[in-house]
Design a protein around this motif. Sequence first.
Motif, short mmCIF file in Angstrom:
data_model
loop_
_atom_site.label_atom_id
_atom_site.label_comp_id
_atom_site.label_asym_id
_atom_site.label_seq_id
_atom_site.Cartn_x
_atom_site.Cartn_y
_atom_site.Cartn_z
N THR A 173 0.84 -1.21 0.00
CA THR A 173 0.00 0.00 0.00
C THR A 173 0.87 1.26 0.00
O THR A 173 0.41 2.33 0.37
CB THR A 173 -0.96 0.02 1.21
OG1 THR A 173 -0.19 0.13 2.40
CG2 THR A 173 -1.84 -1.19 1.25
N SER A 174 2.11 1.10 -0.40
CA SER A 174 3.03 2.24 -0.50
C SER A 174 3.62 2.24 -1.91
O SER A 174 3.57 1.21 -2.60
CB SER A 174 4.15 2.09 0.53
OG SER A 174 4.72 0.80 0.40
N ALA A 175 4.20 3.38 -2.28
CA ALA A 175 4.90 3.42 -3.56
C ALA A 175 6.28 2.80 -3.39
O ALA A 175 6.72 1.97 -4.19
CB ALA A 175 5.00 4.86 -4.04
N GLY A 176 6.98 3.17 -2.31
CA GLY A 176 8.30 2.59 -2.02
C GLY A 176 8.13 1.22 -1.39
O GLY A 176 7.21 0.99 -0.60
N VAL A 177 9.02 0.28 -1.77
CA VAL A 177 8.89 -1.08 -1.22
C VAL A 177 10.22 -1.54 -0.59
O VAL A 177 10.52 -2.72 -0.57
CB VAL A 177 8.40 -2.07 -2.30
CG1 VAL A 177 6.95 -1.80 -2.65
CG2 VAL A 177 9.26 -2.03 -3.53
N ALA A 229 -1.55 5.06 -7.82
CA ALA A 229 -2.51 5.85 -7.02
C ALA A 229 -1.88 7.13 -6.47
O ALA A 229 -2.56 8.13 -6.26
CB ALA A 229 -3.03 4.99 -5.86
N PHE A 230 -0.57 7.09 -6.24
CA PHE A 230 0.07 8.19 -5.51
C PHE A 230 0.85 9.17 -6.39
O PHE A 230 1.27 10.24 -5.92
CB PHE A 230 1.07 7.62 -4.49
CG PHE A 230 0.42 6.88 -3.34
CD1 PHE A 230 -0.93 7.00 -3.06
CD2 PHE A 230 1.19 6.06 -2.52
CE1 PHE A 230 -1.51 6.31 -1.99
CE2 PHE A 230 0.62 5.38 -1.45
CZ PHE A 230 -0.73 5.50 -1.19
N ALA A 231 1.11 8.78 -7.66
CA ALA A 231 2.10 9.53 -8.45
C ALA A 231 1.77 11.02 -8.56
O ALA A 231 2.65 11.88 -8.36
CB ALA A 231 2.21 8.92 -9.84
N GLY A 243 11.48 10.77 -2.23
CA GLY A 243 11.68 9.32 -2.36
C GLY A 243 11.80 8.68 -0.98
O GLY A 243 10.81 8.42 -0.30
N ARG A 244 13.05 8.46 -0.57
CA ARG A 244 13.32 7.93 0.76
C ARG A 244 14.53 8.69 1.32
O ARG A 244 15.43 9.08 0.56
CB ARG A 244 13.67 6.44 0.71
CG ARG A 244 12.48 5.53 0.52
CD ARG A 244 11.58 5.48 1.75
NE ARG A 244 10.42 4.62 1.58
CZ ARG A 244 9.23 5.01 1.15
NH1 ARG A 244 9.02 6.27 0.81
NH2 ARG A 244 8.23 4.16 1.06
N GLY A 245 14.54 8.86 2.66
CA GLY A 245 15.60 9.66 3.28
C GLY A 245 16.99 9.18 2.92
O GLY A 245 17.89 9.97 2.62
N PRO A 259 6.66 16.26 6.93
CA PRO A 259 6.79 14.99 7.65
C PRO A 259 6.31 13.77 6.86
O PRO A 259 5.36 13.13 7.25
CB PRO A 259 5.93 15.23 8.90
CG PRO A 259 4.84 16.14 8.41
CD PRO A 259 5.43 16.99 7.32
N HIS A 260 6.99 13.45 5.77
CA HIS A 260 6.66 12.28 4.93
C HIS A 260 5.15 12.30 4.57
O HIS A 260 4.43 11.35 4.86
CB HIS A 260 7.04 10.97 5.65
CG HIS A 260 7.27 9.82 4.70
ND1 HIS A 260 8.22 8.85 4.90
CD2 HIS A 260 6.65 9.49 3.53
CE1 HIS A 260 8.18 7.97 3.92
NE2 HIS A 260 7.23 8.34 3.07
N ARG A 261 4.75 13.40 3.95
CA ARG A 261 3.33 13.60 3.64
C ARG A 261 3.05 13.69 2.15
O ARG A 261 1.91 13.95 1.75
CB ARG A 261 2.83 14.94 4.26
CG ARG A 261 2.86 15.03 5.75
CD ARG A 261 2.09 13.95 6.43
NE ARG A 261 0.64 14.05 6.27
CZ ARG A 261 -0.21 13.09 6.64
NH1 ARG A 261 0.25 11.98 7.15
NH2 ARG A 261 -1.51 13.24 6.49
N ALA A 262 4.08 13.46 1.31
CA ALA A 262 3.91 13.78 -0.12
C ALA A 262 2.72 13.08 -0.76
O ALA A 262 2.08 13.62 -1.65
CB ALA A 262 5.18 13.44 -0.89
N ILE A 263 2.41 11.88 -0.31
CA ILE A 263 1.35 11.14 -1.02
C ILE A 263 -0.02 11.28 -0.37
O ILE A 263 -1.00 10.75 -0.88
CB ILE A 263 1.71 9.63 -1.07
CG1 ILE A 263 1.99 9.07 0.33
CG2 ILE A 263 2.91 9.39 -1.96
CD1 ILE A 263 1.03 8.06 0.76
N PHE A 264 -0.07 11.97 0.77
CA PHE A 264 -1.32 11.93 1.53
C PHE A 264 -2.33 13.00 1.13
O PHE A 264 -2.22 14.16 1.52
CB PHE A 264 -1.03 12.03 3.03
CG PHE A 264 -0.47 10.75 3.58
CD1 PHE A 264 -1.28 9.64 3.72
CD2 PHE A 264 0.86 10.64 3.90
CE1 PHE A 264 -0.77 8.44 4.21
CE2 PHE A 264 1.39 9.45 4.39
CZ PHE A 264 0.57 8.35 4.54
O1 GLV Z 1 6.30 7.29 0.99
C1 GLV Z 1 5.24 6.84 0.67
C2 GLV Z 1 5.12 5.67 -0.14
O2 GLV Z 1 6.14 5.03 -0.45
O3 GLV Z 1 3.98 5.34 -0.50
#
Ligand code: GLV
Length: 332
Positions: A90-94, A115-117, A248-250, A295-300
Amino acid sequence: MASYANQECFQSNDDHPMVLLHRLPSFNSPLKDILQPHFHLLDPADSPEPASSFLSCHAKSVRALICIYNTPLSAETLNLLPSLELIVATSAGVDHIDLEECRCRGIIMTNASTAFAEDAADHAVALLIDVCRRISTADRFVRGGLWPVKRDCPLGFKVGRKRVGIVGLGRIGLEVGKRLEAFGCSIAYNSRKKMPSVPFSYHANVLDLAEDSDALILCCSLTEQTHHIINKDVLEALGKEGVIINVGRGALIDEKVLVQFLLRGDTGGAGLDVFESEPDVPRELFELDNVVLSPHRAIFTSESLEALHQLVFTNLKAFFSNKPLQSVFQIE
Ligand SMILES: O=CC(=O)O
């Protein structure tokens, strides 16, 4: 909600195939209520048993698992699930999932990038504009009552016509490119491979991309190859006025090095939605007006979460009726 007292009785059937929810107990998801009428959900986090004994006892025949947000999914856990064929992330990053184990076992994975792009891309562009035009600084200036006293807010930089380098031209990166083209920016990218059908120029390595860019936007997955892809050499190549944006990721950035560059004025600015040890954010950044933090909110957004729920439902339905899946993540 089903009781877990008599899990032994739980059998998958064609009408309600069994699906395992993999989540930290603190991660509640509305998905549970949405999926419950259609699937037979197993949720170890609801059971008093330790997860490993729950999985060994009740989940041996599970073919599909939903991995909620960044709940770690290790090879050890996957080994308790010998029948597993599909992971729905349920995330873009895996990066929280053992991809090597999935690759070896031929487990298929879908992620949430379709869904998040758009929302992730909007956030990346918003961070770039904020850093360049000092919008958050201006907001603090007004709220702090400085306008009548000082008159002058710090000068910003133009966004249009900037040379923007996108690191990772997947779904999110492509959306970023589309948006910034409309601002008149020139777009280049670095990705695992050159994409034949995109109009942006390709750089085979990030160092060359940084040398040719005014701003770098990080949209790639975190893997062994991309860990600290932004290091001292890349920041030097980006130059003193260069801006770095990360959705992306930290750990794509060597954060300690970035903080040093920002403190010395050797990097022009940063817009960061992700950090190496979330929720810890280097405190030195709090004082810098050329840095914007989220705070890691880009997709919300409520729309992206709705799209996620639809995607998860559609993929599970498709999997159990042998139809094609959407948003398949290619494990390499
Ligand atoms: O960071 C958010 C995601 O990977 O969906």
